[in-house]
Design a protein around this motif. Structure first.
Motif, PDB file in Angstrom:
ATOM      1  N   GLY A 184       1.499  -0.947   3.026  1.00  0.00           N
ATOM      2  CA  GLY A 184       1.568  -0.944   4.485  1.00  0.00           C
ATOM      3  C   GLY A 184       1.969   0.440   4.956  1.00  0.00           C
ATOM      4  O   GLY A 184       2.530   1.226   4.188  1.00  0.00           O
ATOM      5  N   SER A 185       1.698   0.736   6.198  1.00  0.00           N
ATOM      6  CA  SER A 185       2.058   2.050   6.729  1.00  0.00           C
ATOM      7  C   SER A 185       3.541   2.094   7.081  1.00  0.00           C
ATOM      8  O   SER A 185       4.161   1.049   7.342  1.00  0.00           O
ATOM      9  CB  SER A 185       1.232   2.354   7.982  1.00  0.00           C
ATOM     10  N   PRO A 186       4.145   3.281   7.080  1.00  0.00           N
ATOM     11  CA  PRO A 186       5.554   3.393   7.476  1.00  0.00           C
ATOM     12  C   PRO A 186       5.815   2.823   8.870  1.00  0.00           C
ATOM     13  O   PRO A 186       6.842   2.161   9.086  1.00  0.00           O
ATOM     14  CB  PRO A 186       5.814   4.905   7.430  1.00  0.00           C
ATOM     15  N   ASP A 246      -8.212   2.201   5.667  1.00  0.00           N
ATOM     16  CA  ASP A 246      -8.024   2.907   6.945  1.00  0.00           C
ATOM     17  C   ASP A 246      -7.230   2.056   7.926  1.00  0.00           C
ATOM     18  O   ASP A 246      -6.384   2.569   8.672  1.00  0.00           O
ATOM     19  CB  ASP A 246      -9.381   3.271   7.549  1.00  0.00           C
ATOM     20  N   ALA A 247      -7.504   0.738   7.917  1.00  0.00           N
ATOM     21  CA  ALA A 247      -6.782  -0.155   8.838  1.00  0.00           C
ATOM     22  C   ALA A 247      -5.302  -0.230   8.460  1.00  0.00           C
ATOM     23  O   ALA A 247      -4.429  -0.275   9.339  1.00  0.00           O
ATOM     24  CB  ALA A 247      -7.413  -1.545   8.811  1.00  0.00           C
ATOM     25  N   ALA A 248      -5.017  -0.229   7.160  1.00  0.00           N
ATOM     26  CA  ALA A 248      -3.620  -0.249   6.731  1.00  0.00           C
ATOM     27  C   ALA A 248      -2.923   1.049   7.124  1.00  0.00           C
ATOM     28  O   ALA A 248      -1.782   1.033   7.611  1.00  0.00           O
ATOM     29  CB  ALA A 248      -3.544  -0.459   5.215  1.00  0.00           C
ATOM     30  N   VAL A 249      -3.596   2.176   6.935  1.00  0.00           N
ATOM     31  CA  VAL A 249      -3.026   3.477   7.336  1.00  0.00           C
ATOM     32  C   VAL A 249      -2.772   3.495   8.839  1.00  0.00           C
ATOM     33  O   VAL A 249      -1.772   4.068   9.310  1.00  0.00           O
ATOM     34  CB  VAL A 249      -3.970   4.629   6.926  1.00  0.00           C
ATOM     35  N   ALA A 250      -3.643   2.840   9.599  1.00  0.00           N
ATOM     36  CA  ALA A 250      -3.495   2.802  11.065  1.00  0.00           C
ATOM     37  C   ALA A 250      -2.390   1.861  11.524  1.00  0.00           C
ATOM     38  O   ALA A 250      -2.087   1.799  12.720  1.00  0.00           O
ATOM     39  CB  ALA A 250      -4.816   2.396  11.704  1.00  0.00           C
ATOM     40  N   LEU A 254      -0.480  -5.372   6.299  1.00  0.00           N
ATOM     41  CA  LEU A 254      -0.422  -5.171   4.858  1.00  0.00           C
ATOM     42  C   LEU A 254      -1.800  -5.408   4.247  1.00  0.00           C
ATOM     43  O   LEU A 254      -2.578  -6.216   4.745  1.00  0.00           O
ATOM     44  CB  LEU A 254       0.581  -6.137   4.219  1.00  0.00           C
ATOM     45  N   ALA A 255      -2.082  -4.711   3.159  1.00  0.00           N
ATOM     46  CA  ALA A 255      -3.357  -4.880   2.469  1.00  0.00           C
ATOM     47  C   ALA A 255      -3.134  -4.782   0.975  1.00  0.00           C
ATOM     48  O   ALA A 255      -2.220  -4.080   0.521  1.00  0.00           O
ATOM     49  CB  ALA A 255      -4.362  -3.823   2.922  1.00  0.00           C
ATOM     50  N   GLN A 256      -3.956  -5.488   0.196  1.00  0.00           N
ATOM     51  CA  GLN A 256      -3.931  -5.328  -1.256  1.00  0.00           C
ATOM     52  C   GLN A 256      -5.230  -4.660  -1.687  1.00  0.00           C
ATOM     53  O   GLN A 256      -6.322  -5.171  -1.444  1.00  0.00           O
ATOM     54  CB  GLN A 256      -3.784  -6.662  -1.992  1.00  0.00           C
ATOM     55  N   ILE A 266      -0.354   6.939  -0.708  1.00  0.00           N
ATOM     56  CA  ILE A 266       1.059   6.704  -1.024  1.00  0.00           C
ATOM     57  C   ILE A 266       1.755   8.029  -1.318  1.00  0.00           C
ATOM     58  O   ILE A 266       2.855   8.307  -0.801  1.00  0.00           O
ATOM     59  CB  ILE A 266       1.187   5.746  -2.226  1.00  0.00           C
ATOM     60  N   ASP A 267       1.114   8.866  -2.133  1.00  0.00           N
ATOM     61  CA  ASP A 267       1.711  10.158  -2.489  1.00  0.00           C
ATOM     62  C   ASP A 267       1.941  11.032  -1.267  1.00  0.00           C
ATOM     63  O   ASP A 267       2.900  11.820  -1.217  1.00  0.00           O
ATOM     64  CB  ASP A 267       0.810  10.898  -3.482  1.00  0.00           C
ATOM     65  N   GLU A 268       1.061  10.925  -0.264  1.00  0.00           N
ATOM     66  CA  GLU A 268       1.164  11.777   0.921  1.00  0.00           C
ATOM     67  C   GLU A 268       1.885  11.100   2.089  1.00  0.00           C
ATOM     68  O   GLU A 268       1.910  11.635   3.191  1.00  0.00           O
ATOM     69  CB  GLU A 268      -0.234  12.230   1.339  1.00  0.00           C
ATOM     70  N   GLY A 269       2.444   9.907   1.830  1.00  0.00           N
ATOM     71  CA  GLY A 269       3.312   9.272   2.812  1.00  0.00           C
ATOM     72  C   GLY A 269       2.618   8.446   3.878  1.00  0.00           C
ATOM     73  O   GLY A 269       3.279   7.964   4.808  1.00  0.00           O
ATOM     74  N   ARG A 270       1.342   8.270   3.794  1.00  0.00           N
ATOM     75  CA  ARG A 270       0.632   7.476   4.799  1.00  0.00           C
ATOM     76  C   ARG A 270       0.757   5.978   4.560  1.00  0.00           C
ATOM     77  O   ARG A 270       0.623   5.178   5.469  1.00  0.00           O
ATOM     78  CB  ARG A 270      -0.839   7.877   4.851  1.00  0.00           C
ATOM     79  N   LEU A 271       0.999   5.600   3.300  1.00  0.00           N
ATOM     80  CA  LEU A 271       1.188   4.200   2.936  1.00  0.00           C
ATOM     81  C   LEU A 271       2.406   4.081   2.027  1.00  0.00           C
ATOM     82  O   LEU A 271       2.774   5.027   1.327  1.00  0.00           O
ATOM     83  CB  LEU A 271      -0.043   3.645   2.213  1.00  0.00           C
TER      84      LEU A 271
END
Length: 317
Positions: A184-186, A246-250, A254-256, A266-271
């Motif tokens: 999920g996004s922050p 993209d929808a999860a980043v937006a 939550l998405a699997q 995840i590494d770049e903090g978007r998820l």
């Protein structure tokens, strides 16, 4: 008597050759939509092509081409017959290629179907490298999350995620496996909180794929370590893997998704990955192809390259 038999056999052979010539003439004319262009390609006269196609139509009892003073157009029967004929001629060419191949120089058209997001990000760069090494190899690549029947749809090679049911006439080979992560996004997690148990998913918005209007389930580990499927709330149903990410980043929920599609986010903090204790289940990635394609050098070569890439961890972790 022997002379009569020989004449009959020669006549039958000539008739079969004429039928094949008619099919080849029709394929070229139907593809180019021009008797003139077909004649130029085949090295015969325009009249010869027209007569050959006419005899084919007479033998079949159907109209394959609409003729006008300006152009040719395919009839509905002609479109269906053209597809079948092209496939049959390509199969003949592939069989000759398999028998005559003496080197690793690959040629011919390879039809591949793969999941959309993974196909774009992971598979396409591998295929691009292969085709650069073998200029005679051409691709027909369909990227879709729809499950197809390779035999029915004339696909040489299909890539599938998850369990593959044993199907008559198909060969399956495992390429690699990777984890399915719940993310999920922050911003979403800040607003809705972080789930701590699988049951908590029922209180969250979830983004799921779907097939035949049925939402996909998620794979998780139960408390006893067994992999089970759960059905999260299908708040948003999206039929494309990249769009789900993209929808999860937006921040839609939550998405699997397979780790290969979300690790960079995840590494770049978007998820942010959640429920990690329950998401160790591995998803198999397999290559599937019709057993009739087993002898084709191009199919065998691509599968071996993909197996090697999977062994190196280049198909997703």
């Amino acid at each position: 008597m022997a002379e009569i038999t020989r004449c009959v056999e020669e006549f039958a052979t000539m008739a079969q050759l004429e039928q094949l010539n008619g099919i080849i003439s029709f394929v070229e004319a139907g593809t180019l939509l021009s008797f003139t262009a077909a004649a130029d390609k085949l090295g015969v006269t325009k009249s010869a092509v027209g007569k050959s196609v006419a005899r084919l139509e007479e033998r079949l009892g159907v109209k394959l081409l609409h003729r006008s003073t300006r152009k040719l157009t395919l009839t509905p029967d002609g479109e269906a017959y053209l597809a079948s004929c092209r496939h049959a001629l390509e199969e003949i060419g592939s069989a000759e290629e398999a028998l005559a191949a003496k080197s690793q120089q690959l040629a011919g058209r390879l039809r591949i179907d793969a999941p959309a997001a993974w196909g774009r990000k992971i598979l396409l760069p591998v295929l691009a490298k292969i085709t650069k090494q073998h200029p005679g190899l051409t691709l027909s690549l369909s990227l879709t999350d729809r499950i197809i029947d390779p035999v029915e749809e004339g696909v040489d090679l299909a890539i599938r995620f998850g369990e593959t049911k044993s199907t008559t006439g198909l060969i399956t080979r495992k390429l690699t496996e990777q984890r399915a992560l719940i993310v999920g996004s922050p911003s979403y997690l800040k607003a809705r909180g972080t789930p701590l148990t699988i049951e908590d998913l029922q209180e969250h918005d979830c983004i799921v794929g779907f097939r035949r209007d049925i939402p996909n389930s998620w794979r998780v580990k139960a408390n006893d370590g067994l992999v089970v499927r759960v059905t999260p709330p299908p708040t948003h149903e999206i039929g494309d893997g990249a769009a789900i990410v993209d929808a999860a980043v937006a921040g839609l929920g939550l998405a699997q998704m397979p780790s290969s599609l979300v690790t960079k986010h995840i590494d770049e903090g978007r998820l942010i990955s959640v429920l990690d204790a329950f998401t160790g289940a591995k998803i198999e990635i397999s290559a599937i192809w019709p057993s009739t394609k087993q002898l084709l050098p191009r199919v065998r070569h691509v599968v071996e390259i993909l197996v090697d890439e999977g062994r190196r961890g280049n198909l997703g972790e």
